[in-house]
Structures are given as structure tokens and as C-alpha cells.
Write an enzyme that holds these catalytic residues in place. Structure first.
Site, PDB file in Angstrom:
ATOM      1  N   SER A 130       0.794  -1.234   0.000  1.00 18.27           N
ATOM      2  CA  SER A 130       0.000   0.000   0.000  1.00 18.27           C
ATOM      3  C   SER A 130       0.825   1.282   0.000  1.00 18.27           C
ATOM      4  O   SER A 130       0.300   2.339  -0.317  1.00 18.27           O
ATOM      5  CB  SER A 130      -0.967   0.011   1.184  1.00 18.27           C
ATOM      6  OG  SER A 130      -0.279   0.228   2.386  1.00 18.27           O
ATOM      7  N   LYS A 139       0.745   4.245   6.747  1.00 17.69           N
ATOM      8  CA  LYS A 139       0.045   5.097   5.781  1.00 17.69           C
ATOM      9  C   LYS A 139       0.577   6.520   5.914  1.00 17.69           C
ATOM     10  O   LYS A 139       1.309   6.852   6.834  1.00 17.69           O
ATOM     11  CB  LYS A 139      -1.470   5.115   6.038  1.00 17.69           C
ATOM     12  CG  LYS A 139      -2.140   3.770   6.050  1.00 17.69           C
ATOM     13  CD  LYS A 139      -2.214   3.123   4.704  1.00 17.69           C
ATOM     14  CE  LYS A 139      -2.904   1.761   4.837  1.00 17.69           C
ATOM     15  NZ  LYS A 139      -2.513   0.836   3.831  1.00 17.69           N
TER      16      LYS A 139
END
Length: 182
Positions: free
Chosen positions: A40, A78
Site C-alpha cells: 500500500s 500510511k
């Protein structure tokens, strides 16, 4: 002679115990190494990259953070997009925070890899995703850099600042079999 040996062993044990305590305190309160899992955050961080996370200070906008996942028994890495009180919108691959557009240079490689006319990030507003206009107090809105392959705040919502492990400070470069950074 026997007493000298005992003192030497005792001295070594004290030193080792002291070193272990220092490492434990540093990991619990200052920083900790973490291994990235998943795709990600590509290309910024790749699967199995090792990073060091600091537990001191608050993360700012666009900082990369590690936190306990709100929907799984694992840690996610993230990028912080929205801080408490921010209005977030994505329109035609342009990020708007509180009405101001922001460039995202860390997405350049991924944007270059998509076919012409397609978007890297789908259009959205916080209201459309989660039913509220602003990032709530005590929470953050996060997204991965690999926008087409990231399970992030667009899916699981806001993350509590209480769930933070820390802010990513740097990568520990893995070494190849010859001892040279990959």
C-alpha cells in the site's frame, strides 16, 4: 582467584542487564524498528522494508505513520492526509484540503504508470465516504501512496490518535548477501 572470577561474572551480568534495560526503555518510549508488510505504500516503502518509528511528537500532514489497524489485528503504515478539523476532497486526481489544492509529488511514479485518461485516486469527499464533513477531533485521515492498492481511510474511516505507534523517521536499508545496501 575464585572471588575475582565471581566479580568478573557479576560485572558482565550487570552490564548486560543494564544494556537490555536501555534497549527496552528506548523501544517502549522513544523508537522502535518495524517491518513494512504489503504494497500500500509503494513505491515509497516496499514489502519487507525495515523502518524506524519514533514515538515522540505528533505527526503532521503528509508524515508517514504506523498505527494499530482499526479493522485487523496488525499494524498499518500510511500517510497522514487529514488532521483534526480538515475537510478532505479528491477531484480529478487533485487533493483538496480545506479548499486548497495540494500537490502530491510522492505519487508521481504511480501516476505515470496508469493509462491516459484514468485516475490514480477516485473522486471522493469525506461526507460521501463517511457521512461527515471534517476529520473528527482526536482522529486522522490516512491514505497509502499506492492509491489503487491501498486499504486505507477511504475504506476503514478515521484512525484515532490513540492508535498511533509512531511517526516513520527513516528506512533501515536491507543488505544483500555481500553486505551492501540493496
Amino acid at each position: 582467584m575464585k572471588n575475582d572470577r565471581k566479580r568478573e561474572v557479576y560485572s558482565w551480568l550487570k552490564s548486560i542487564l543494564f544494556a537490555v534495560m536501555i534497549v527496552f526503555i528506548c523501544q517502549q518510549f522513544l523508537f522502535t524498528p518495524i517491518t513494512v508488510k504489503g504494497k500500500s505504500m509503494e513505491p515509497t516503502y516496499e514489502n519487507d522494508d525495515r523502518i524506524v518509528v519514533t514515538k515522540v511528537g505528533k505527526p503532521g500532514r503528509f508524515d508517514m505513520i504506523v498505527f494499530y489497524a482499526p479493522d485487523a489485528d496488525e499494524k498499518y503504515i500510511k500517510r497522514v492526509i487529514g488532521l483534526p478539523g480538515d475537510r478532505i476532497e479528491m477531484n480529478d486526481d487533485v487533493l483538496y484540503i480545506n479548499g486548497k489544492n495540494y500537490s502530491e509529488p510522492y505519487l508521481k511514479t504511480k501516476k505515470a504508470a496508469i493509462p491516459p485518461g484514468e485516475k490514480l485516486t477516485e473522486n471522493f469527499t469525506l461526507k460521501g465516504l463517511h457521512g461527515i464533513d471534517k476529520v473528527p477531533a482526536g482522529h486522522l485521515f490516512v491514505m497509502g501512496d499506492n492509491r489503487r492498492n491501498s486499504w486505507d481511510g477511504r475504506r476503514f474511516g478515521f484512525i484515532s490518535e490513540q492508535s498511533l505507534v509512531g511517526k516513520v523517521e527513516f528506512r533501515i536499508y536491507p543488505l544483500n548477501e555481500m553486505g551492501v545496501p540493496k
